[in-house]
Motif scaffolding. Structure first.
Motif, PDB file in Angstrom:
ATOM      1  N   ALA A  76      23.986  12.772  13.325  1.00  0.00           N
ATOM      2  CA  ALA A  76      22.971  13.602  13.967  1.00  0.00           C
ATOM      3  C   ALA A  76      21.892  13.983  12.954  1.00  0.00           C
ATOM      4  N   ALA A  77      22.323  14.239  11.716  1.00  0.00           N
ATOM      5  CA  ALA A  77      21.381  14.663  10.679  1.00  0.00           C
ATOM      6  C   ALA A  77      20.592  13.478  10.109  1.00  0.00           C
ATOM      7  N   THR A  78      21.232  12.319   9.977  1.00  0.00           N
ATOM      8  CA  THR A  78      20.577  11.211   9.284  1.00  0.00           C
ATOM      9  C   THR A  78      19.933  10.191  10.223  1.00  0.00           C
ATOM     10  N   ARG A  79      20.460  10.022  11.430  1.00  0.00           N
ATOM     11  CA  ARG A  79      19.910   9.023  12.350  1.00  0.00           C
ATOM     12  C   ARG A  79      19.187   9.674  13.514  1.00  0.00           C
ATOM     13  N   SER A  80      19.943  10.341  14.392  1.00  0.00           N
ATOM     14  CA  SER A  80      19.333  11.044  15.521  1.00  0.00           C
ATOM     15  C   SER A  80      20.348  12.000  16.121  1.00  0.00           C
ATOM     16  N   PRO A  81      19.914  13.201  16.562  1.00  0.00           N
ATOM     17  CA  PRO A  81      20.847  14.120  17.213  1.00  0.00           C
ATOM     18  C   PRO A  81      21.117  13.726  18.664  1.00  0.00           C
ATOM     19  N   SER A 116      20.146   0.311   9.423  1.00  0.00           N
ATOM     20  CA  SER A 116      20.255   1.365   8.407  1.00  0.00           C
ATOM     21  C   SER A 116      20.474   0.779   7.019  1.00  0.00           C
ATOM     22  N   LEU A 117      20.646  -0.543   6.929  1.00  0.00           N
ATOM     23  CA  LEU A 117      20.915  -1.184   5.634  1.00  0.00           C
ATOM     24  C   LEU A 117      19.651  -1.807   5.065  1.00  0.00           C
ATOM     25  N   SER A 118      19.500  -1.745   3.738  1.00  0.00           N
ATOM     26  CA  SER A 118      18.349  -2.416   3.130  1.00  0.00           C
ATOM     27  C   SER A 118      18.721  -2.896   1.728  1.00  0.00           C
ATOM     28  N   GLY A 119      17.865  -3.762   1.189  1.00  0.00           N
ATOM     29  CA  GLY A 119      17.974  -4.195  -0.201  1.00  0.00           C
ATOM     30  C   GLY A 119      19.269  -4.934  -0.512  1.00  0.00           C
ATOM     31  N   PHE A 120      19.758  -4.680  -1.715  1.00  0.00           N
ATOM     32  CA  PHE A 120      20.940  -5.367  -2.220  1.00  0.00           C
ATOM     33  C   PHE A 120      22.165  -5.092  -1.337  1.00  0.00           C
TER      34      PHE A 120
ATOM     35  N   ARG B   3      19.164  20.162  11.343  1.00  0.00           N
ATOM     36  CA  ARG B   3      20.615  20.287  11.391  1.00  0.00           C
ATOM     37  C   ARG B   3      21.089  20.542  12.813  1.00  0.00           C
ATOM     38  N   LEU B   4      20.506  19.838  13.759  1.00  0.00           N
ATOM     39  CA  LEU B   4      20.958  19.986  15.135  1.00  0.00           C
ATOM     40  C   LEU B   4      22.299  19.279  15.291  1.00  0.00           C
ATOM     41  N   PRO B   5      23.234  19.881  16.016  1.00  0.00           N
ATOM     42  CA  PRO B   5      24.494  19.165  16.251  1.00  0.00           C
ATOM     43  C   PRO B   5      24.265  17.990  17.208  1.00  0.00           C
ATOM     44  N   PRO B   6      25.207  17.042  17.242  1.00  0.00           N
ATOM     45  CA  PRO B   6      25.082  15.942  18.215  1.00  0.00           C
ATOM     46  C   PRO B   6      24.924  16.508  19.627  1.00  0.00           C
ATOM     47  N   PHE B   7      24.119  15.869  20.444  1.00  0.00           N
ATOM     48  CA  PHE B   7      23.854  16.406  21.780  1.00  0.00           C
ATOM     49  C   PHE B   7      25.142  16.588  22.583  1.00  0.00           C
ATOM     50  N   GLN B   8      26.122  15.737  22.348  1.00  0.00           N
ATOM     51  CA  GLN B   8      27.392  15.856  23.065  1.00  0.00           C
ATOM     52  C   GLN B   8      28.020  17.245  22.861  1.00  0.00           C
ATOM     53  N   VAL B   9      27.823  17.817  21.688  1.00  0.00           N
ATOM     54  CA  VAL B   9      28.350  19.155  21.401  1.00  0.00           C
ATOM     55  C   VAL B   9      27.668  20.180  22.309  1.00  0.00           C
TER      56      VAL B   9
END
Lengths: 201, 150
Positions: A76-81, A116-120, B3-9
């Protein structure tokens, strides 16, 4: 009981239709890709797996020994919530993994999302993805195939952060002398996966 | 970083209450469509939600809006009270549901949000977009009307 309490009790009465509506919502959001990521779990012979897909394909396989909250929060923090649970959406990969564990499948066909992968790291994991079922390469060989023959240690690190274990078979990479090396999910799992593939051939 | 939680939450945490508020406002049958519309709108807007927002109030605001839209669309179609009955209500409950269903939308929203979701008068006012004084008035008029009905 006062009138107010009665009114409140009626309006708040639990309704099982709420849970059903919530499940329908999550499945629909995944079916139409209104969500960015969909997930499901799979009970496998080597433990519970968390599977996560985007509209492009499977993007995470995670050994869920300590539950799924932490990896989902991380995504959720790094890709999408925008993440919802959907058994139906993950079905193609769940089926393929079931077949793999039952020794009825050697290669995975449903699409993968490697964006989400790049480079080496990307080159190492792509080289690893091409190692045939039941075969093995050394860290050095994988590094060479990724274009950096001297970078065996860096290749090991890249494999240690493989987002798609099992599907990208980093368990097929070992040390030159035959030593098993490490594994994301613990070396016992590496041994178990290699045993599955040996017995099949 | 957000810092949003996953929507499922969010869905797991709030689906019961959103359902109950919608059931009170549009009836159990129409609640299904409004519920789906509410969470779809919420899912779309979710990544833009500011960290530390009151997610519950945000969802109930969307649900209230969807219920109002629904009531406007249906105004000339079905008599509301017919849609309003839950699956198999016991007699006294049926009377209460029927009394809630017959309230004008603003009063019904005030009653449902106050008694079905325990919101404070100020929160009810913010949610339906009126002054706190007007929210109190709607609630009291609604309750009075219901008592006469029952």
């Amino acid at each position: 009981m006062t009138d107010d309490d009665r009114l409140s009790a009626v309006l708040k009465e639990p309704d099982p239709r709420a849970g059903a509506a919530a499940r329908r919502f999550a499945e629909r959001a995944a079916a139409s890709w209104s969500t960015d990521l969909a997930y499901a779990t799979l009970a496998s012979p080597i433990g519970e797996l968390l599977l996560v897909a985007s509209r492009r394909g499977l993007t995470v396989v995670y050994y869920a020994d300590r539950g799924i909250e932490a990896p989902l929060a991380e995504l959720a923090a790094t890709r999408s919530p925008r993440i919802v649970a959907s058994a139906a959406r993950l079905d193609p990969w769940r089926r393929e993994l079931d077949e793999y564990f039952a020794r009825r499948r050697e290669a995975f066909d449903s699409p993968l999302d490697l964006s989400s992968l790049s480079g080496f790291r990307r080159r190492v994991l792509l080289a690893t993805a091409r190692i045939p079922y039941g075969a093995a390469l050394s860290y050095k060989e994988v590094a060479a195939k990724a274009g950096s023959p001297g970078a065996a240690r860096a290749a090991g690190n890249a494999l240690g952060s493989n987002p798609l274990p099992i599907v990208i078979p980093c368990h097929r990479v070992r040390h030159v002398g035959g030593g098993l090396g490490g594994y994301t999910g613990g070396v016992e799992r590496k041994r178990a996966l290699l045993a599955i593939e040996q017995q099949h051939g | 970083m957000e810092r949003l939680p996953p929507f499922q939450v969010v869905l797991d945490r709030h689906s019961d209450e959103v359902w109950r508020v919608l059931r009170g406002m549009v009836g159990a049958q129409a609640a299904e469509d409004c519920f789906q519309e509410t969470f779809l709108a919420a899912l779309r807007a979710y990544p833009r939600l500011r960290e530390g927002s009151n997610v519950r109030a945000w969802l109930l605001t969307i649900a209230h809006r969807k219920a109002i839209d629904h009531t406007r669309r249906r105004r000339h179609e079905l008599p509301l009270e017919e849609e309003h009955e839950p699956a198999a209500p016991r007699a006294p409950e049926r009377e209460i549901w029927s009394a809630v269903a017959q309230l004008p939308p603003r009063q019904r929203a005030a009653v449902v949000l106050r008694y079905g979701a325990d919101l404070a008068h100020r929160e009810v006012a913010e949610l339906i977009g009126c002054s706190e004084e007007a929210a109190r008035r709607s609630l009291h008029e609604g309750l009075k009307r219901m008592r006469e009905e029952l």
